[in-house]
Design an enzyme around this catalytic site. Structure first.
Site, PDB file in Angstrom:
ATOM      1  N   CYS A 172       0.974  -1.169  -0.030  1.00 38.47           N
ATOM      2  CA  CYS A 172      -0.193  -0.168   0.020  1.00 38.47           C
ATOM      3  C   CYS A 172       0.811   1.259   0.113  1.00 38.47           C
ATOM      4  O   CYS A 172       1.621   1.401  -0.779  1.00 38.47           O
ATOM      5  CB  CYS A 172      -1.088  -0.075   1.367  1.00 38.47           C
ATOM      6  SG  CYS A 172      -2.135   1.190   1.311  1.00 38.47           S
ATOM      7  N   ASP A 229      -9.224  -2.608  -7.527  1.00 35.92           N
ATOM      8  CA  ASP A 229      -8.753  -1.791  -6.592  1.00 35.92           C
ATOM      9  C   ASP A 229      -9.172  -0.285  -6.893  1.00 35.92           C
ATOM     10  O   ASP A 229      -8.709   0.281  -7.875  1.00 35.92           O
ATOM     11  CB  ASP A 229      -7.075  -1.758  -6.621  1.00 35.92           C
ATOM     12  CG  ASP A 229      -6.384  -0.840  -5.457  1.00 35.92           C
ATOM     13  OD1 ASP A 229      -6.991   0.119  -4.803  1.00 35.92           O
ATOM     14  OD2 ASP A 229      -5.427  -1.187  -4.924  1.00 35.92           O
ATOM     15  N   HIS A 261      -7.787  -3.948  -3.173  1.00 37.12           N
ATOM     16  CA  HIS A 261      -6.511  -3.442  -2.788  1.00 37.12           C
ATOM     17  C   HIS A 261      -6.503  -4.156  -1.314  1.00 37.12           C
ATOM     18  O   HIS A 261      -7.294  -4.703  -1.191  1.00 37.12           O
ATOM     19  CB  HIS A 261      -6.966  -1.919  -2.188  1.00 37.12           C
ATOM     20  CG  HIS A 261      -5.800  -1.252  -1.716  1.00 37.12           C
ATOM     21  ND1 HIS A 261      -4.611  -0.892  -2.558  1.00 37.12           N
ATOM     22  CD2 HIS A 261      -5.485  -0.947  -0.461  1.00 37.12           C
ATOM     23  CE1 HIS A 261      -3.650  -0.237  -1.706  1.00 37.12           C
ATOM     24  NE2 HIS A 261      -4.233  -0.235  -0.518  1.00 37.12           N
TER      25      HIS A 261
END
Length: 293
Positions: A172, A229, A261
């Site tokens: 991330c 995502d 995600h």
């Protein structure tokens, strides 16, 4: 050229500001999971034990003091190939520590430095927007690059880390950092970026994004992304793929269809076991192929 010069000057000012602060020691790592990362999905969470490995918190000397970090390595032998693990937006919490232990079980020396040490403790903040506003928005890329270099130097100083075989991976927020570090550090052998943002607006804290540094990549990066995502649109992944091809860089991006995600985060509802396991296997192959293992 003028734009590059202006960005270089901003980076110098950021470093000077860090020096003026005279920061000494930024506490310890959080215990458990950040509040904003909850609810924790215990039924899918992977927990790696410490049998046969050495693991725990350390203090890493940096340019203006020390920052906390987590490290793990095999209990005997060495020096071992080195992997820097870069946190999600939630800091170095239990999942990132567990990833370090997983690497140690594979024969690596893993270290995860706390990237927000100067700016604040995100573990007690209850939502992502507040984390961004109160902490992450205040973290300069120049500081992040310098602190990773310091973590690598600390690892080498232990005599247990072979930093000639240096890799980096991140998730991330940390996935974006992997791309930037691959453009920053010529000694890096390879990186694996898990769903890190690729494009964005330039700012004093974040003067460049991954798509802006493609030509400067010094090590091959494997990008692992989710086709569903919502925070990283597929068109930005396609732009990055096209930029890598145009620059002739030996980096690759895998886009998993219908995948959200944070699909590697086994403690969260976003976890996708099949994709996470495939990505982890691809990471190991990537490191072996590119001289990290």
């Amino acid at each position: 050229m003028p734009d590059d010069h202006a960005q270089d000057m901003k980076s110098l000012l950021v470093r000077a500001d860090l020096s003026r602060r005279g920061f000494v020691v930024a506490g310890t790592l959080a215990t458990g999971f950040a509040l904003a990362a909850r609810p924790v999905m215990a039924q899918t969470m992977i927990t790696t034990d410490t049998a046969g490995i050495t693991a725990g918190e350390v203090q890493v000397p940096v340019s203006d003091g020390r920052i906390p970090a987590y490290h793990a390595m095999p209990a005997a032998g060495g020096p071992f190939p080195t992997v820097v693990v870069i946190q999600e937006i939630f800091g170095v919490h239990e999942h990132i520590k567990d990833v370090c232990r997983r690497f140690a079980k594979l024969g690596y020396f893993a270290v995860a430095p706390e990237m927000y040490a100067r700016q604040g403790d995100v573990s007690k903040l209850t939502d992502v927007p507040t984390i961004f506003k109160e902490v992450v928005s205040k973290v300069p890329d120049a500081q992040v690059m310098s602190d990773i270099d310091a973590a690598v130097a600390w690892a080498q100083s232990t005599g247990k880390a072979n930093t000639d075989k240096l890799g980096i991976t991140g998730f991330c927020w940390g996935g974006r950092v992997v791309w930037l570090y691959a453009a920053h550090q010529p000694k890096l052998k390879a990186g694996v970026a898990w769903y890190g943002r690729l494009v964005g607006q330039a700012s004093d804290m974040t003067p460049k994004h991954p798509i802006d540094v493609v030509a400067d990549l010094k090590a091959p990066v494997l990008g692992l992304y989710g086709g569903a995502d919502t925070g990283i649109p597929n068109d930005t992944v396609e732009k990055m793929q096209a930029a890598l091809k145009a620059a002739g860089k030996p980096s690759e991006i895998v886009l998993y269809p219908d995948t959200p995600h944070a699909f590697h985060a086994d403690y969260r509802p976003s976890f996708r076991k099949t994709q996470a396991e495939d990505g982890w296997a691809k990471l190991q192959d990537w490191f072996k192929k590119n001289g990290v293992a």
